[in-house]
Design a protein around this motif. Structure first.
Motif, mmCIF file in Angstrom:
data_model
loop_
_atom_site.group_PDB
_atom_site.id
_atom_site.type_symbol
_atom_site.label_atom_id
_atom_site.label_comp_id
_atom_site.label_asym_id
_atom_site.label_seq_id
_atom_site.Cartn_x
_atom_site.Cartn_y
_atom_site.Cartn_z
ATOM 1 N N LEU A 121 39.761 30.891 45.518
ATOM 2 C CA LEU A 121 40.842 31.844 45.707
ATOM 3 C C LEU A 121 41.789 31.352 46.797
ATOM 4 C CD1 LEU A 121 38.771 35.157 45.668
ATOM 5 C CD2 LEU A 121 40.312 34.358 43.879
ATOM 6 N N GLY A 155 36.765 37.871 48.832
ATOM 7 C CA GLY A 155 36.328 37.531 47.495
ATOM 8 C C GLY A 155 34.885 37.091 47.424
ATOM 9 N N CYS A 212 41.489 30.377 38.451
ATOM 10 C CA CYS A 212 42.046 29.242 39.187
ATOM 11 C C CYS A 212 42.583 28.164 38.252
ATOM 12 C CB CYS A 212 40.993 28.644 40.121
ATOM 13 S SG CYS A 212 39.581 27.896 39.277
ATOM 14 N N SER A 268 41.330 43.343 34.272
ATOM 15 C CA SER A 268 41.511 42.448 35.405
ATOM 16 C C SER A 268 42.017 43.218 36.621
ATOM 17 C CB SER A 268 42.509 41.338 35.052
ATOM 18 O OG SER A 268 42.660 40.431 36.123
ATOM 19 N N GLU A 269 41.551 42.784 37.786
ATOM 20 C CA GLU A 269 42.064 43.238 39.082
ATOM 21 C C GLU A 269 41.956 44.750 39.282
ATOM 22 O OE1 GLU A 269 45.650 40.917 40.442
ATOM 23 O OE2 GLU A 269 45.617 40.293 38.339
ATOM 24 N N SER A 321 43.417 35.861 50.509
ATOM 25 C CA SER A 321 43.080 36.794 49.437
ATOM 26 C C SER A 321 42.094 37.836 49.949
ATOM 27 C CB SER A 321 42.479 36.031 48.248
ATOM 28 O OG SER A 321 43.394 35.088 47.746
ATOM 29 N N GLU A 360 33.146 36.419 38.274
ATOM 30 C CA GLU A 360 33.728 36.281 39.603
ATOM 31 C C GLU A 360 33.785 34.803 39.958
ATOM 32 O OE1 GLU A 360 32.326 40.264 42.104
ATOM 33 O OE2 GLU A 360 31.379 38.332 42.471
ATOM 34 N N ASP A 391 37.324 40.635 35.200
ATOM 35 C CA ASP A 391 37.451 39.663 36.287
ATOM 36 C C ASP A 391 38.141 40.325 37.461
ATOM 37 O OD1 ASP A 391 40.522 38.926 36.164
ATOM 38 O OD2 ASP A 391 39.807 38.796 34.104
ATOM 39 N N ALA A 392 37.783 39.871 38.650
ATOM 40 C CA ALA A 392 38.329 40.460 39.867
ATOM 41 C C ALA A 392 39.633 39.809 40.294
ATOM 42 C CB ALA A 392 37.298 40.341 40.997
ATOM 43 N N SER A 393 39.928 38.628 39.777
ATOM 44 C CA SER A 393 41.117 37.889 40.201
ATOM 45 C C SER A 393 41.542 36.958 39.072
ATOM 46 C CB SER A 393 40.823 37.080 41.461
ATOM 47 O OG SER A 393 39.808 36.132 41.205
ATOM 48 N N CYS A 425 32.978 42.647 42.807
ATOM 49 C CA CYS A 425 33.074 43.177 41.449
ATOM 50 C C CYS A 425 31.726 43.202 40.742
ATOM 51 C CB CYS A 425 34.073 42.341 40.651
ATOM 52 S SG CYS A 425 34.429 42.938 38.996
#
Length: 293
Positions: A165, A172, A105, A129-130, A169, A161, A100-102, A220
């Motif tokens: 966000l 995204g 939520c 992650s990240e 950020s 993704e 995952d890129a972030s 991503c």
């Protein structure tokens, strides 16, 4: 007394080929895929406030329209849809790597743990992650090494993704997407995956190009969405003259340059067709002489 001994050497086994990329499945989610009762967002809000307070950065939770009015398709929702749609294709998966890129939520959703609970058996589970665009390449490298070493037989790399966000950020995703990459150590259709590479380009101004190589709107999963489209296209992906297809990406912020190569599968051997041979049998006829009366 000297003796001459004949030693019969066993030839070294051939180096095993990389795992094959059995299937690449893209997913695009909408509000219809969201849990109708997504839960209280307050834990996520509290977490963000604590992070930004410690860093001394502006609080993104002053206005919550981006969260309460956003898509809020969580990783939990994505995993549920992926498992439902892939169903039987996940049989035998003994390695799961999520990317995952972030952070999610929903805050309490961890896609790797959710997948482990949804799949049969007891797969090895990893989460990345990240790491920006490097995340999927790192995940594929881990899966490649596990399968090639014979430690695992079938792997699922799931790139997720989400578009919900906080303000400010990174650039995204513009929509909620996922890409499932299924790798198999055994024979079968599909290109072979060479070991992916993740290189460090250096740090500081000018170390990273201003124009990102990532697909716009998908920092991503972009390269893998493109690969899925090409594999599903009528002409297939554009393999080079050497039978290889190279997937390369460079992160616009982090100092990562990545590449992975697929080798075109060899055509299935055609059964030999033997020419038809006409066989002529010569029959010798012996004349019979009969006496004349």
């Amino acid at each position: 007394m000297p003796a001459i001994r004949t030693v019969r050497r066993t030839p070294a086994p051939a180096e095993p080929a990389g795992p094959r990329l059995a299937h690449v499945v893209p997913f695009r989610f909408s509000a219809a895929d969201r849990d109708p009762e997504p839960g209280d967002p307050q834990p996520y809000v509290d977490h963000l406030r604590a992070l930004h307070s410690a860093a001394g950065t502006p609080d993104p939770t002053v206005e919550l329209d981006w969260l309460t009015g956003g898509a809020r398709v969580s990783y939990h929702d994505m995993v549920r849809v992926v498992v439902e749609r892939l169903s039987a294709e996940l049989a035998g998966v003994d390695l799961v790597v999520t990317v995952d890129a972030s952070p999610d939520c929903r805050h309490q959703s961890f896609p790797a743990c959710l997948l482990a609970a949804a799949l049969p058996g007891d797969p090895l589970v990893l989460g990345i992650s990240e790491q920006g665009v490097a995340g999927p390449f790192t995940a594929l490298r881990l899966a490649h090494d596990q399968l090639r070493a014979g430690l695992r037989r079938r792997a699922l790399v799931l790139v997720v993704e989400q578009s919900t966000l906080p303000p400010g950020s990174f650039a995204g995703p513009v929509e909620d997407v996922a890409v499932a990459l299924l790798l198999d150590a055994g024979p079968g259709p599909g290109p072979r995956l060479e070991r992916p590479e993740v290189g460090i380009t250096g740090r500081g101004p000018g170390a990273v190009p201003a124009a990102p190589a990532a697909v716009p709107g998908h920092p991503c999963a972009g390269a893998w969405l493109t690969l899925a489209d090409q594999l599903a296209g009528p002409g297939g992906p554009p393999y080079g003259p050497d039978g290889r297809l190279v997937i390369a990406d460079r992160d616009p912020v982090l100092p990562y340059a990545c590449r992975a190569a697929l080798t075109r599968p060899a055509p299935a051997p055609q059964p030999a067709v033997l020419p038809e041979v006409a066989v002529l049998t010569e029959v010798a006829v012996r004349p019979v002489l009969e006496p004349v009366a």
